[in-house]
Write an enzyme that holds these catalytic residues in place. Structure first.
Site, PDB file in Angstrom:
ATOM      1  N   ASN A 185       0.837  -1.200   0.000  1.00  0.00           N
ATOM      2  CA  ASN A 185       0.000   0.000   0.000  1.00  0.00           C
ATOM      3  C   ASN A 185       0.876   1.256   0.000  1.00  0.00           C
ATOM      4  O   ASN A 185       1.619   1.464  -0.963  1.00  0.00           O
ATOM      5  CB  ASN A 185      -1.080  -0.017   1.074  1.00  0.00           C
ATOM      6  N   ASP A 186       0.863   2.098   0.999  1.00  0.00           N
ATOM      7  CA  ASP A 186       1.423   3.449   0.925  1.00  0.00           C
ATOM      8  C   ASP A 186       2.876   3.491   0.445  1.00  0.00           C
ATOM      9  O   ASP A 186       3.717   2.723   0.925  1.00  0.00           O
ATOM     10  CB  ASP A 186       1.392   4.115   2.294  1.00  0.00           C
ATOM     11  N   PRO A 187       3.194   4.423  -0.460  1.00  0.00           N
ATOM     12  CA  PRO A 187       4.603   4.713  -0.732  1.00  0.00           C
ATOM     13  C   PRO A 187       5.232   5.392   0.480  1.00  0.00           C
ATOM     14  O   PRO A 187       4.611   6.230   1.128  1.00  0.00           O
ATOM     15  CB  PRO A 187       4.554   5.657  -1.933  1.00  0.00           C
ATOM     16  N   GLN A 243       4.817   0.183   2.148  1.00  0.00           N
ATOM     17  CA  GLN A 243       4.259  -0.746   3.127  1.00  0.00           C
ATOM     18  C   GLN A 243       3.989  -2.079   2.449  1.00  0.00           C
ATOM     19  O   GLN A 243       3.350  -2.137   1.390  1.00  0.00           O
ATOM     20  CB  GLN A 243       2.987  -0.178   3.749  1.00  0.00           C
ATOM     21  N   SER A 250       3.711   3.867   7.820  1.00  0.00           N
ATOM     22  CA  SER A 250       4.223   4.838   6.848  1.00  0.00           C
ATOM     23  C   SER A 250       5.159   5.874   7.462  1.00  0.00           C
ATOM     24  O   SER A 250       5.107   6.159   8.664  1.00  0.00           O
ATOM     25  CB  SER A 250       3.051   5.547   6.162  1.00  0.00           C
TER      26      SER A 250
END
Length: 679
Positions: free
Chosen positions: A51-53, A68, A109
């Site tokens: 998911n998140d950069p 993630q 993150s």
């Protein structure tokens, strides 16, 4: 979302072994992946969930992308930081896992910087260290705090700081630190989200280890969903020389214009202590609560004339959250209806006494679960439900209003219902008022970075060289409403194309402009070009086009000759279509993926999404990036963007225009076949 744990020794061993493996099928395999729907010029993990950069930083010729990552599967769960690097922002080399979840602490993150002045003391042999700043999410207790790690070998291996955490306020929701070096004050600045408060907190440090609180920003803009993944950076203003303004990015968990999660931003100034909005930013509108007949405000010790059944609502109004519930806000006064008594599994109802409907509008505050007929507020007339509303899967209560003009003179009964035992199986409500005008919430207009369904957690790269001068970012190309269900194997999720950011002065204020990075043009292959004719002739030309690849870039400039709209249809041989439509009457650019291929895996995946966009001297410009499972649309040189997943099962790509004859003219149409060679 289900949180995992790494308490078992076998799990520790397995994670350690995984950390030594590159996140690719083989370190010697340089061919591009070929699985169905695998993007070819958008980053994906080789396997498993992403998911998140995170931690995006440039150092010694490499763009680093951390993200993630769940080492164990393709659903959200255990969280570590995966790692990849690129020299051109298009082709990526997978590296071993950078930061492992261990000892009951997930790696959530965060960001990374090059500590050029070695303020942290982590550097070696006169070289600056790379420092990662991330959120530690505890699996055994409700706590999130900020931690750091460092690397002295270009990010290949990392050491967690022995003094972690470096910032802890003792809260369960406090995450996603973005750290920058603020040259005027010679300090590190951290922007970190305080999600349930809809705020960004700012902290300062001289060494990345000790942090002091500076100020808070918010609530503002969109506050329906929790605030996550902030970013803070200066951006150049187009056509102004070296003028820059500061942009504060706030990603929101729900409430985006296309539905679900999305990315909003604020334009203003940052003085090293606090962020202030630009004078051009849209002005807030105050809340309107009309005078009228109060049918229930729940400020007393009990429910008064309202009748309770079941266990969900207890015996008296709540005073906020109940038990382990997330923070509840948005209600008026001190009391509200909250069916979380006993958790989501409890059920029950509250029913008002009959009242005469003698005003035009019935307004109330509502939050909680979005389950039709199960977590809802109903208006009954003559025993029949004539109006119904649910929450939005959010603990914050917001105003909803019904027009009841057609029910004048009738007797009504309100009922607040909880018949759901699963996730979000509860309802919150407050302040029912019958009045001649509807209630309206306080509103600060939000600015959206992307109007499509699949652009979230966007953050920018740190340490781009001054000689380059660009502000570059990308976002997670998915949406929390269906991210766990997208049917890709053996990986799940992709990133958007990296984009260059600018600000443009428009009649409505400073607006963020995004363009695909120029490096992508290096991969243009065969070009198909058409110009200066009607769309009838353009369709005849398009019918003869055959593309050797589904990877395409389209540049299109259209001249309007009337008030009719125009649609560009992207189709496959299986008659799967995505439509991009411009509607001059609404000044809107619209993307429709309701017939785009696989849409049956989640009820909220198919849809039609709209961005505000005016004509410029009677013209519209579009740039489309088409990968195997995504479409990114940039309107009027990046003034608006629509990012969308699509899952066609057909292999070919064809184009066709739909429009009333003679209403539009092609100024220019160019289509490139993109060729992505081996790394």
């Amino acid at each position: 979302m289900t949180l995992g744990t790494t308490s078992h020794p076998l799990t520790h061993l397995l994670l350690a072994l995984l950390s030594l493996l590159p996140m690719a099928a083989s370190s010697a395999d340089s061919t591009l992946p070929t699985e169905t729907w695998r993007p070819q010029f958008h980053f994906t993990p080789a396997t498993n969930w992403m998911n998140d950069p995170n931690g995006m930083v440039y150092y010694e010729g490499e763009y680093h992308l951390f993200y993630q990552f769940n080492p164990f599967g393709i659903r959200w769960g255990h969280m570590s930081w995966g790692h990849a690097v690129s020299r051109d922002l298009v082709r990526w080399e997978h590296l071993p896992i950078a930061l492992l979840e261990e000892n009951g602490v997930m790696i959530f993150s965060g960001s990374a910087v090059v500590d050029w002045k070695n303020t942290s003391g982590f550097g070696q042999d006169g070289k600056p260290p790379m420092v990662a700043i991330y959120t530690g999410h505890y699996t055994t207790k409700p706590l999130q705090n900020q931690q750091i790690a460092y690397s002295n070998d270009r990010g290949r291996t990392w050491t967690k700081y022995a003094g972690n955490p470096v910032l802890d306020i003792g809260e369960a929701d406090f995450r996603d630190p973005k750290v920058i070096w603020h040259e005027p004050t010679q300090k590190w600045i951290m922007a970190v989200s305080w999600p349930q408060h809809r705020q960004v907190r700012f902290y300062a440090s001289a060494n990345l280890k000790q942090w002091s609180h500076l100020s808070d920003f918010g609530p503002a803009g969109s506050t329906t969903g929790i605030w996550e993944c902030p970013d803070l950076f200066p951006v150049k203003v187009e056509g102004s020389g070296q003028q820059k303004k500061w942009v504060l990015v706030v990603n929101v968990g729900s409430g985006a214009p296309a539905g679900g999660s999305g990315c909003q931003y604020f334009v203003g100034d940052f003085d090293g202590n606090e962020f202030s909005l630009d004078a051009s930013f849209p002005k807030p509108q105050p809340e309107v609560v009309p005078n009228g007949l109060i049918l229930g405000d729940f400020e007393g010790e009990g429910y008064g004339s309202w009748k309770a059944t079941g266990e969900a609502f207890g015996t008296s109004p709540a005073r906020g959250k109940i038990g382990g519930q997330q923070a509840v806000d948005g209600f008026r006064g001190t009391g509200l209806l909250n069916s979380f008594t006993g958790g989501d599994k409890s059920q029950g109802s509250l029913t008002s006494t009959p009242f005469e409907i003698n005003r035009k509008h019935l307004s109330f505050l509502i939050g909680g679960g979005n389950h039709a007929d199960k977590t809802c507020v109903n208006l009954r007339v003559d025993g029949t439900v004539v109006r119904s509303a649910t929450g939005d899967n959010a603990e914050r209560l917001s105003w909803k209003s019904w027009s009841v003009s057609d029910l004048q003179g009738k007797k009504g009964i309100l009922e607040v219902v909880d018949r759901e035992q699963g996730g979000w199986g509860h309802i919150n409500a407050d302040h029912f008022v019958l009045a001649d005008e509807p209630a309206r919430p306080a509103h600060t207009p939000a600015l959206w970075a992307d109007w499509g369904r699949d652009f979230y957690a966007a953050v920018s790269w740190s340490d781009i060289p001054v000689r380059d001068g660009r502000r570059l970012w990308l976002g997670w190309m998915s949406n929390w409403e269906y991210a766990n269900d997208v049917p890709t194997v053996p990986w799940r999720s992709a990133m958007s194309i990296p984009r260059e950011l600018m600000l443009r002065s428009t009649p409505t204020g400073m607006t963020l402009v995004q363009r695909p990075v120029r490096e992508l043009a290096n991969y243009r292959g065969k070009q198909h070009r058409f110009s200066g004719a009607s769309l009838v002739k353009a369709n005849q030309w398009l019918q003869k086009r055959e593309f050797a690849t589904p990877l395409l870039e389209v540049e299109l400039e259209l001249q309007s000759r009337g008030t009719e709209g125009i649609t560009l249809e992207l189709a496959t041989e299986r008659n799967e279509t995505v439509e991009v439509r411009y509607d001059p009457g609404r000044s809107s650019l619209i993307l429709d993926r309701t017939r785009s291929g696989r849409i049956d895996f989640h009820e909220k995946f198919p849809g039609r999404y709209e961005a505000p966009l005016g004509l410029q001297e009677g013209k519209i410009k579009l740039n489309l990036l088409i990968d195997r499972s995504s479409l990114e649309v940039f309107g009027n040189d990046g003034l608006v963007c629509l990012t969308s997943l699509m899952l066609p099962e057909g292999k070919t790509r064809t184009f066709r225009f739909h429009e009333p004859v003679g209403s539009w003219k092609i100024q220019q149409l160019r289509i490139w076949e993109l060729q992505i060679p081996k790394l």
